[in-house]
Enzyme design. Structure first.
Site, PDB file in Angstrom:
ATOM      1  N   THR A 130       0.821  -1.215   0.000  1.00 56.12           N
ATOM      2  CA  THR A 130       0.000   0.000   0.000  1.00 56.12           C
ATOM      3  C   THR A 130       0.855   1.265   0.000  1.00 56.12           C
ATOM      4  O   THR A 130       1.989   1.253   0.488  1.00 56.12           O
ATOM      5  CB  THR A 130      -0.904  -0.003   1.251  1.00 56.12           C
ATOM      6  OG1 THR A 130      -1.541   1.261   1.371  1.00 56.12           O
ATOM      7  CG2 THR A 130      -0.107  -0.236   2.530  1.00 56.12           C
ATOM      8  N   ASP A 131       0.274   2.359  -0.475  1.00 55.29           N
ATOM      9  CA  ASP A 131       0.979   3.651  -0.400  1.00 55.29           C
ATOM     10  C   ASP A 131       1.065   4.168   1.040  1.00 55.29           C
ATOM     11  O   ASP A 131       1.834   5.080   1.331  1.00 55.29           O
ATOM     12  CB  ASP A 131       0.300   4.701  -1.297  1.00 55.29           C
ATOM     13  CG  ASP A 131      -1.152   4.986  -0.946  1.00 55.29           C
ATOM     14  OD1 ASP A 131      -1.699   4.334  -0.034  1.00 55.29           O
ATOM     15  OD2 ASP A 131      -1.750   5.878  -1.594  1.00 55.29           O
ATOM     16  N   GLU A 132       0.265   3.576   1.957  1.00 58.61           N
ATOM     17  CA  GLU A 132       0.244   4.098   3.332  1.00 58.61           C
ATOM     18  C   GLU A 132       1.569   3.884   4.057  1.00 58.61           C
ATOM     19  O   GLU A 132       1.816   4.512   5.090  1.00 58.61           O
ATOM     20  CB  GLU A 132      -0.905   3.461   4.122  1.00 58.61           C
ATOM     21  CG  GLU A 132      -2.244   3.795   3.512  1.00 58.61           C
ATOM     22  CD  GLU A 132      -3.439   3.627   4.453  1.00 58.61           C
ATOM     23  OE1 GLU A 132      -3.240   3.452   5.662  1.00 58.61           O
ATOM     24  OE2 GLU A 132      -4.562   3.693   3.944  1.00 58.61           O
ATOM     25  N   TYR A 155      -2.014  -0.463  10.993  1.00 53.90           N
ATOM     26  CA  TYR A 155      -2.133  -1.118   9.683  1.00 53.90           C
ATOM     27  C   TYR A 155      -0.917  -0.813   8.821  1.00 53.90           C
ATOM     28  O   TYR A 155      -0.247  -1.721   8.307  1.00 53.90           O
ATOM     29  CB  TYR A 155      -3.424  -0.668   8.960  1.00 53.90           C
ATOM     30  CG  TYR A 155      -3.423  -0.983   7.477  1.00 53.90           C
ATOM     31  CD1 TYR A 155      -3.487  -2.293   7.025  1.00 53.90           C
ATOM     32  CD2 TYR A 155      -3.325   0.033   6.523  1.00 53.90           C
ATOM     33  CE1 TYR A 155      -3.472  -2.594   5.662  1.00 53.90           C
ATOM     34  CE2 TYR A 155      -3.305  -0.249   5.159  1.00 53.90           C
ATOM     35  CZ  TYR A 155      -3.380  -1.566   4.737  1.00 53.90           C
ATOM     36  OH  TYR A 155      -3.348  -1.852   3.392  1.00 53.90           O
ATOM     37  N   LYS A 159       2.111  -3.255   7.339  1.00 52.86           N
ATOM     38  CA  LYS A 159       2.407  -3.430   5.907  1.00 52.86           C
ATOM     39  C   LYS A 159       3.859  -3.021   5.618  1.00 52.86           C
ATOM     40  O   LYS A 159       4.550  -3.669   4.826  1.00 52.86           O
ATOM     41  CB  LYS A 159       1.439  -2.602   5.044  1.00 52.86           C
ATOM     42  CG  LYS A 159       0.008  -3.088   5.035  1.00 52.86           C
ATOM     43  CD  LYS A 159      -0.199  -4.483   4.440  1.00 52.86           C
ATOM     44  CE  LYS A 159      -0.014  -4.547   2.949  1.00 52.86           C
ATOM     45  NZ  LYS A 159      -0.399  -5.881   2.410  1.00 52.86           N
TER      46      LYS A 159
HETATM   47  P1  NAD Z   1      -9.753  -7.211   2.000  1.00 51.16           P
HETATM   48  O1  NAD Z   1      -9.800  -6.959   3.460  1.00 51.16           O
HETATM   49  O2  NAD Z   1     -10.952  -6.931   1.167  1.00 51.16           O
HETATM   50  O3  NAD Z   1      -9.366  -8.740   1.732  1.00 51.16           O
HETATM   51  C1  NAD Z   1      -8.385  -9.415   2.471  1.00 51.16           C
HETATM   52  C2  NAD Z   1      -8.555 -10.905   2.234  1.00 51.16           C
HETATM   53  O4  NAD Z   1      -7.535 -11.582   2.977  1.00 51.16           O
HETATM   54  C3  NAD Z   1      -9.907 -11.466   2.718  1.00 51.16           C
HETATM   55  O5  NAD Z   1     -10.453 -12.327   1.754  1.00 51.16           O
HETATM   56  C4  NAD Z   1      -9.546 -12.225   3.979  1.00 51.16           C
HETATM   57  O6  NAD Z   1     -10.402 -13.320   4.251  1.00 51.16           O
HETATM   58  C5  NAD Z   1      -8.122 -12.673   3.671  1.00 51.16           C
HETATM   59  N1  NAD Z   1      -7.338 -12.922   4.897  1.00 51.16           N
HETATM   60  C6  NAD Z   1      -7.227 -12.098   5.974  1.00 51.16           C
HETATM   61  N2  NAD Z   1      -6.455 -12.661   6.914  1.00 51.16           N
HETATM   62  C7  NAD Z   1      -6.052 -13.861   6.415  1.00 51.16           C
HETATM   63  C8  NAD Z   1      -5.227 -14.899   6.917  1.00 51.16           C
HETATM   64  N3  NAD Z   1      -4.676 -14.819   8.133  1.00 51.16           N
HETATM   65  N4  NAD Z   1      -4.987 -15.969   6.128  1.00 51.16           N
HETATM   66  C9  NAD Z   1      -5.563 -16.069   4.892  1.00 51.16           C
HETATM   67  N5  NAD Z   1      -6.379 -15.117   4.376  1.00 51.16           N
HETATM   68  C10 NAD Z   1      -6.609 -14.030   5.128  1.00 51.16           C
HETATM   69  O7  NAD Z   1      -8.499  -6.414   1.473  1.00 51.16           O
HETATM   70  P2  NAD Z   1      -8.249  -5.670   0.078  1.00 51.16           P
HETATM   71  O8  NAD Z   1      -8.732  -4.287   0.187  1.00 51.16           O
HETATM   72  O9  NAD Z   1      -8.710  -6.529  -1.021  1.00 51.16           O
HETATM   73  O10 NAD Z   1      -6.648  -5.610   0.077  1.00 51.16           O
HETATM   74  C11 NAD Z   1      -5.890  -6.685  -0.458  1.00 51.16           C
HETATM   75  C12 NAD Z   1      -4.416  -6.350  -0.331  1.00 51.16           C
HETATM   76  O11 NAD Z   1      -4.142  -5.144  -1.056  1.00 51.16           O
HETATM   77  C13 NAD Z   1      -3.953  -6.095   1.087  1.00 51.16           C
HETATM   78  O12 NAD Z   1      -2.669  -6.640   1.232  1.00 51.16           O
HETATM   79  C14 NAD Z   1      -3.920  -4.579   1.213  1.00 51.16           C
HETATM   80  O13 NAD Z   1      -2.958  -4.179   2.153  1.00 51.16           O
HETATM   81  C15 NAD Z   1      -3.528  -4.181  -0.197  1.00 51.16           C
HETATM   82  N6  NAD Z   1      -3.997  -2.848  -0.645  1.00 51.16           N
HETATM   83  C16 NAD Z   1      -5.318  -2.502  -0.532  1.00 51.16           C
HETATM   84  C17 NAD Z   1      -5.744  -1.272  -1.040  1.00 51.16           C
HETATM   85  C18 NAD Z   1      -7.197  -0.843  -0.977  1.00 51.16           C
HETATM   86  O14 NAD Z   1      -7.520   0.289  -1.361  1.00 51.16           O
HETATM   87  N7  NAD Z   1      -8.131  -1.680  -0.555  1.00 51.16           N
HETATM   88  C19 NAD Z   1      -4.818  -0.411  -1.633  1.00 51.16           C
HETATM   89  C20 NAD Z   1      -3.471  -0.796  -1.711  1.00 51.16           C
HETATM   90  C21 NAD Z   1      -3.091  -2.035  -1.221  1.00 51.16           C
HETATM   91  O1  DAU Z   2      -4.168   4.012   0.395  1.00 47.77           O
HETATM   92  C1  DAU Z   2      -4.392   2.636   0.314  1.00 47.77           C
HETATM   93  C2  DAU Z   2      -5.229   2.182   1.483  1.00 47.77           C
HETATM   94  O2  DAU Z   2      -6.548   2.662   1.247  1.00 47.77           O
HETATM   95  C3  DAU Z   2      -5.242   0.666   1.660  1.00 47.77           C
HETATM   96  O3  DAU Z   2      -3.951   0.231   1.983  1.00 47.77           O
HETATM   97  C4  DAU Z   2      -6.214   0.260   2.775  1.00 47.77           C
HETATM   98  O4  DAU Z   2      -6.288  -1.151   2.862  1.00 47.77           O
HETATM   99  C5  DAU Z   2      -7.575   0.814   2.431  1.00 47.77           C
HETATM  100  O5  DAU Z   2      -8.492   0.516   3.472  1.00 47.77           O
HETATM  101  C6  DAU Z   2      -7.508   2.320   2.217  1.00 47.77           C
HETATM  102  O6  DAU Z   2      -7.226   3.021   3.462  1.00 47.77           O
HETATM  103  P1  DAU Z   2      -7.978   4.389   3.887  1.00 47.77           P
HETATM  104  O7  DAU Z   2      -7.904   4.520   5.345  1.00 47.77           O
HETATM  105  O8  DAU Z   2      -7.518   5.520   3.043  1.00 47.77           O
HETATM  106  O9  DAU Z   2      -9.474   4.003   3.398  1.00 47.77           O
HETATM  107  P2  DAU Z   2     -10.911   4.226   4.074  1.00 47.77           P
HETATM  108  O10 DAU Z   2     -11.921   3.869   3.034  1.00 47.77           O
HETATM  109  O11 DAU Z   2     -11.006   3.579   5.403  1.00 47.77           O
HETATM  110  O12 DAU Z   2     -10.961   5.805   4.293  1.00 47.77           O
HETATM  111  C7  DAU Z   2     -10.814   6.702   3.207  1.00 47.77           C
HETATM  112  C8  DAU Z   2     -10.857   8.119   3.775  1.00 47.77           C
HETATM  113  O13 DAU Z   2     -12.189   8.380   4.272  1.00 47.77           O
HETATM  114  C9  DAU Z   2      -9.944   8.328   4.965  1.00 47.77           C
HETATM  115  O14 DAU Z   2      -9.432   9.653   4.913  1.00 47.77           O
HETATM  116  C10 DAU Z   2     -10.849   8.160   6.185  1.00 47.77           C
HETATM  117  C11 DAU Z   2     -12.180   8.672   5.672  1.00 47.77           C
HETATM  118  N1  DAU Z   2     -13.395   8.018   6.246  1.00 47.77           N
HETATM  119  C12 DAU Z   2     -13.450   6.666   6.249  1.00 47.77           C
HETATM  120  C13 DAU Z   2     -14.551   6.015   6.744  1.00 47.77           C
HETATM  121  C14 DAU Z   2     -14.622   4.502   6.785  1.00 47.77           C
HETATM  122  C15 DAU Z   2     -14.459   8.791   6.663  1.00 47.77           C
HETATM  123  O15 DAU Z   2     -14.416  10.035   6.599  1.00 47.77           O
HETATM  124  N2  DAU Z   2     -15.554   8.162   7.150  1.00 47.77           N
HETATM  125  C16 DAU Z   2     -15.647   6.801   7.224  1.00 47.77           C
HETATM  126  O16 DAU Z   2     -16.697   6.272   7.724  1.00 47.77           O
END
Ligand code: NAD
Ligand code: DAU
Length: 349
Positions: A130-132, A155, A159
Site C-alpha cells: 500500500t501507499d500508506e 495497519y 504493511k
Molecule cells: P480485504 O480486506 O478486502 O481482503 C483481504 C482478504 O484476505 C480477505 O479475503 C480475507 O479473508 C483474507 N485474509 C485475511 N487474513 C487472512 C489470513 N490470516 N490468512 C488467509 N487469508 C486471510 O483487502 P483488500 O482491500 O482486497 O486488500 C488486499 C491487499 O491489497 C492487502 O494486502 C492490502 O494491504 C492491499 N492494498 C489494498 C488497497 C485498498 O484500497 N483496498 C490499496 C493498496 C493495497
Molecule cells: O491508500 C491505500 C489504502 O486505502 C489501503 O492500503 C487500505 O487497505 C484501504 O483501506 C484504504 O485506506 P484508507 O484509510 O484511506 O481508506 P478508508 O476507506 O477507510 O478511508 C478513506 C478516507 O475516508 C480516509 O481519509 C478516512 C475517511 N473516512 C473513512 C470512513 C470509513 C471517513 O471520513 N468516514 C468513514 O466512515
C-alpha cells in the site's frame, strides 16, 4: 504455471483471481483465503467452476499448514494479497494486523525459501502493498518509490514491516520478489467498512454518512480493475527486486467525493437533487489520520506501459450501478457481525 494467490476472496484479490483465471487458461490459480469477515466466496461465483481455479480455506499465520501446502502443490509463484486491511480496525486490534500482515507474510516467505531452494530465479514472490507505508503528504508532492517509509497507523506499520521482510528475503536468500504499493481502490465487491461502499450503503438506506474530522483528507482513487491489470503487468514483466507505485492521478478531498456520491445517488434513485447531502454528518476524526496520499506512478507507466483506463466519474457511476444492482450481496455482507462492528465504530464518534 501454478500460482498461489492469497486473499483471493477479498476485494482486490477477487479481481486479481478473476483476471488471471480468465486471461490465462493455461495457468492453475489456487486461491488461499481464511474467509475472515472480509473474505467472501460470493465474490468469485462467476469463475468458481473454471477448470483452472481452485480454492483452499486456510490461515497464513499457521506455518505448518503453509509449509504442507507448498510441499503438496509445488507452486511456481505467489501473489500475496491476504491481509487485515482496514485502518480503523487496526486502531482497535493492532495485534491481529501483526499476526496476519507480518507473521503471515514471513510464513509464506519461509515456505518459498524452503520449497523453491535451487530455483529462486525462476519462481516469483509478488507482495501486494500500500501507499500508506510512506506516511502522509502535505499540500504538495507525491510518493515515489524512493520516498522513505514513515507509517502512522498500526495497519500501515504492519504493511511496512511486511515490505521490509520481503526485501530482506530478496537480499539475504536471493528469492525473486517484487512489491507494488498502490493507492486507494474502489469498485465492485468492496467491503462496506471502507468509505465509498459504506457511504453508498448508508445513502441507499437513508442513514447518516459519517465524515471524519472536516472531510479535508485527500485520497488518490484507482479503479480496482486497473489495479488488477497493473498487478498482471508487473507480475509478468518486472525485474526481480523491483518496486512499483500504482495510483490513479486522481486526488479527491473526502468531502468532495462524498458530495459527488450523494449527487450520483440522487440521480440514480430518482431523489430530488440535494436530498442525500443532508445525510452528511461530521464525526470525530480518526486517530493519527494521514492528511494526504498521492502516488507518482510514472515509473510503472514509463517502464511497463501501464496507465489507468477509466476516468473517475465514469468508474464511480459504474460502481454505484453495481451496488444498486447487487443489493443481495450488500445485504448479505452487512448482516450479522457487521451491525456490531458498525455500532462499535460509529456510535461513540
Ligand atoms: P480485504 O480486506 O478486502 O481482503 C483481504 C482478504 O484476505 C480477505 O479475503 C480475507 O479473508 C483474507 N485474509 C485475511 N487474513 C487472512 C489470513 N490470516 N490468512 C488467509 N487469508 C486471510 O483487502 P483488500 O482491500 O482486497 O486488500 C488486499 C491487499 O491489497 C492487502 O494486502 C492490502 O494491504 C492491499 N492494498 C489494498 C488497497 C485498498 O484500497 N483496498 C490499496 C493498496 C493495497
Ligand atoms: O491508500 C491505500 C489504502 O486505502 C489501503 O492500503 C487500505 O487497505 C484501504 O483501506 C484504504 O485506506 P484508507 O484509510 O484511506 O481508506 P478508508 O476507506 O477507510 O478511508 C478513506 C478516507 O475516508 C480516509 O481519509 C478516512 C475517511 N473516512 C473513512 C470512513 C470509513 C471517513 O471520513 N468516514 C468513514 O466512515
Amino acid at each position: 504455471m501454478k500460482i498461489l494467490v492469497t486473499g483471493g476472496a477479498g476485494f482486490i484479490g477477487s479481481h486479481v483471481v478473476r483476471r488471471f483465471v480468465n486471461t490465462y487458461p493455461n495457468y492453475q490459480i489456487v486461491n488461499l483465503d481464511k474467509l475472515t469477515y472480509a473474505g467472501n466466496l460470493a465474490n468469485l461465483k462467476d469463475i468458481e467452476d473454471k477448470p483452472n481455479y481452485s480454492f483452499v480455506k486456510g490461515d497464513i499465520v499457521d506455518a505448518a499448514f503453509i509449509d504442507n501446502l507448498f510441499a503438496e502443490e509445488q507452486f511456481d509463484a505467489v501473489i500475496h494479497l491476504a491481509a487485515e486491511s482496514h485502518v480503523d480496525r487496526s486502531i482497535t486490534s493492532p495485534l491481529d494486523f501483526v499476526m496476519t500482515n507480518v507473521v503471515g507474510t514471513v510464513n509464506l516467505l519461509n515456505a518459498a525459501r524452503k520449497h523453491w531452494a535451487g530455483k529462486y530465479a525462476e519462481n516469483r514472490f509478488y507482495h501486494v502493498s500500500t501507499d500508506e507505508v510512506y506516511g502522509t503528504l502535505g499540500e504538495t508532492g507525491m510518493f515515489t518509490e524512493e520516498t522513505a517509509y514513515d507509517p502512522h497507523s498500526p495497519y500501515s506499520a504492519s504493511k511496512a514491516s511486511s515490505d521490509h521482510f520481503v526485501r530482506a528475503y530478496q537480499d539475504t536468500y536471493g528469492i525473486n520478489t517484487v512489491i507494488s504499493n498502490c493507492s486507494n481502490n474502489y469498485g465492485s465487491y468492496h467491503f462496506p467498512e471502507k468509505l465509498i461502499p459504506l457511504a453508498l450503503n448508508n445513502i441507499k438506506n437513508n442513514k447518516p454518512v459519517p465524515v471524519y474530522g472536516k472531510g479535508e483528507n485527500i485520497r488518490d482513487w484507482l479503479w480496482v480493475e486497473d489495479h488488477a491489470r497493473a498487478i498482471d503487468v508487473i507480475f509478468h514483466n518486472a525485474k526481480s527486486g523491483q518496486t512499483y507505485n500504482i495510483g490513479g492521478h486522481n486526488e479527491w478531498k473526502n468531502i468532495d467525493l462524498i458530495r459527488l456520491l450523494c449527487k450520483l445517488m440522487d440521480q440514480k434513485l430518482g431523489r430530488e437533487e440535494g436530498t442525500s447531502e443532508k445525510l452528511i454528518t461530521f464525526v470525530t476524526d480518526r486517530a493519527g489520520h494521514d492528511l494526504r496520499y498521492a502516488i507518482d506512478s510514472s515509473k510503472l507507466q514509463r517502464e511497463l506501459g501501464w496507465a489507468p483506463s477509466l476516468q473517475f466519474e465514469e468508474g464511480l457511476a459504474k460502481t454505484v450501478d453495481w451496488y444498486l444492482a447487487n443489493e443481495e450481496w450488500l445485504d448479505d455482507v452487512t448482516s450479522g457481525n457487521y451491525q456490531s462492528y458498525y455500532e462499535e465504530q460509529y456510535d461513540h464518534r
